[in-house]
Design an enzyme around this catalytic site. Structure first.
Site, PDB file in Angstrom:
ATOM      1  N   GLN A  51     -33.567  -9.246  20.147  1.00 24.97           N
ATOM      2  CA  GLN A  51     -34.042 -10.387  20.944  1.00 24.97           C
ATOM      3  C   GLN A  51     -35.562 -10.501  20.940  1.00 24.97           C
ATOM      4  O   GLN A  51     -36.102 -11.539  21.274  1.00 24.97           O
ATOM      5  CB  GLN A  51     -33.545 -10.283  22.396  1.00 24.97           C
ATOM      6  CG  GLN A  51     -32.027 -10.430  22.530  1.00 24.97           C
ATOM      7  CD  GLN A  51     -31.610 -10.331  23.971  1.00 24.97           C
ATOM      8  OE1 GLN A  51     -31.405  -9.238  24.481  1.00 24.97           O
ATOM      9  NE2 GLN A  51     -31.497 -11.459  24.643  1.00 24.97           N
ATOM     10  N   CYS A  94     -27.713 -14.799  29.159  1.00 20.26           N
ATOM     11  CA  CYS A  94     -28.474 -14.045  28.161  1.00 20.26           C
ATOM     12  C   CYS A  94     -29.875 -14.637  28.086  1.00 20.26           C
ATOM     13  O   CYS A  94     -30.034 -15.860  28.106  1.00 20.26           O
ATOM     14  CB  CYS A  94     -27.787 -14.163  26.803  1.00 20.26           C
ATOM     15  SG  CYS A  94     -28.632 -13.284  25.487  1.00 20.26           S
ATOM     16  N   HIS A 136     -22.609  -6.088  26.537  1.00 18.28           N
ATOM     17  CA  HIS A 136     -23.306  -7.316  26.121  1.00 18.28           C
ATOM     18  C   HIS A 136     -24.502  -6.966  25.228  1.00 18.28           C
ATOM     19  O   HIS A 136     -24.679  -7.551  24.160  1.00 18.28           O
ATOM     20  CB  HIS A 136     -23.748  -8.078  27.378  1.00 18.28           C
ATOM     21  CG  HIS A 136     -24.626  -9.265  27.123  1.00 18.28           C
ATOM     22  ND1 HIS A 136     -24.250 -10.550  27.468  1.00 18.28           N
ATOM     23  CD2 HIS A 136     -25.858  -9.369  26.571  1.00 18.28           C
ATOM     24  CE1 HIS A 136     -25.232 -11.384  27.102  1.00 18.28           C
ATOM     25  NE2 HIS A 136     -26.208 -10.698  26.568  1.00 18.28           N
ATOM     26  N   HIS A 140     -25.360  -7.393  20.856  1.00 19.27           N
ATOM     27  CA  HIS A 140     -26.549  -7.920  20.170  1.00 19.27           C
ATOM     28  C   HIS A 140     -26.863  -7.092  18.921  1.00 19.27           C
ATOM     29  O   HIS A 140     -27.365  -7.626  17.931  1.00 19.27           O
ATOM     30  CB  HIS A 140     -27.775  -7.870  21.091  1.00 19.27           C
ATOM     31  CG  HIS A 140     -27.890  -9.020  22.037  1.00 19.27           C
ATOM     32  ND1 HIS A 140     -28.084 -10.324  21.618  1.00 19.27           N
ATOM     33  CD2 HIS A 140     -27.866  -9.075  23.392  1.00 19.27           C
ATOM     34  CE1 HIS A 140     -28.167 -11.120  22.672  1.00 19.27           C
ATOM     35  NE2 HIS A 140     -28.037 -10.392  23.768  1.00 19.27           N
TER      36      HIS A 140
HETATM   37 NI    NI Z   1     -28.099 -11.110  25.747  1.00 18.10          NI
END
Ligand code: NI
Length: 177
Positions: A51, A94, A136, A140
């Site tokens: 991310q 998210c 979660h 990713h």
């Molecule tokens: Ni996320």
């Protein structure tokens, strides 16, 4: 500690499997500290390295929702070694899909093996919100987003809206420049 820019979906960097970390060194520790700062700043309950554009198997989590008494976790190369048959539903969001939420069903409890910031192998058994959050964030690392767990129709609606918002934001940034 630095606040890192968070990648917003849709973006190919969010759809790729990440590489394992070979050595937990100062660079990895600095990245994890920056990821925690970025997560608290957002604010969010978890953040995965892809991310922030780093395709490595690193996640940070804090489900305490209590700035006065935080419980930060930093996990390198996390893997699920056991999960319960019992399931748990949670309305997930998210930081890479801002303002979008959808219910996702996952195992209610998981046991996760990982390396801590000293490179020591650890195991944690998690349930409820912590279990949701760990699963979660670990998704990713496989290039999987929470919207990949919902219907294709709902997923496409959310991704199209995000694409539109991103276009508007970059048009505005160009106009402001
Ligand atoms: Ni996320």
């Amino acid at each position: 500690m630095a606040i890192l820019p968070i990648i917003i979906a849709p973006d190919p960097r969010l759809n790729q499997p990440c590489e394992p970390v070979e050595t937990v060194d100062d660079n990895v520790r600095r990245l994890m500290d920056d990821m925690l700062s970025t997560m608290y700043d957002a604010p969010g309950l978890g953040l995965a390295a892809p991310q922030v554009g780093v395709l490595k198997r690193i996640i940070v989590v804090d489900v305490s929702k209590n700035p006065d008494n935080p419980t930060p976790m930093q996990l390198v190369n996390p893997e699920i070694v056991w999960s319960s048959d019992e399931l748990f539903d949670y309305e997930e969001g998210c930081l890479s899909l801002p303002d979008h939420y959808a219910p996702v069903t996952r195992p209610a409890r998981v046991r996760v093996r990982y390396l801590d910031r000293t490179g020591t192998q650890c195991e944690i058994e998690a349930d409820r919100l912590l279990a949701v959050c760990l699963q979660h964030e670990m998704d990713h690392l496989e290039g999987v987003l929470f919207v990949d767990h919902i219907s294709k129709l709902k997923r496409n609606v959310i991704l199209r809206k995000l694409q539109k918002t991103k276009k508007q934001m970059s048009a505005k940034a160009m106009a402001d420049a």
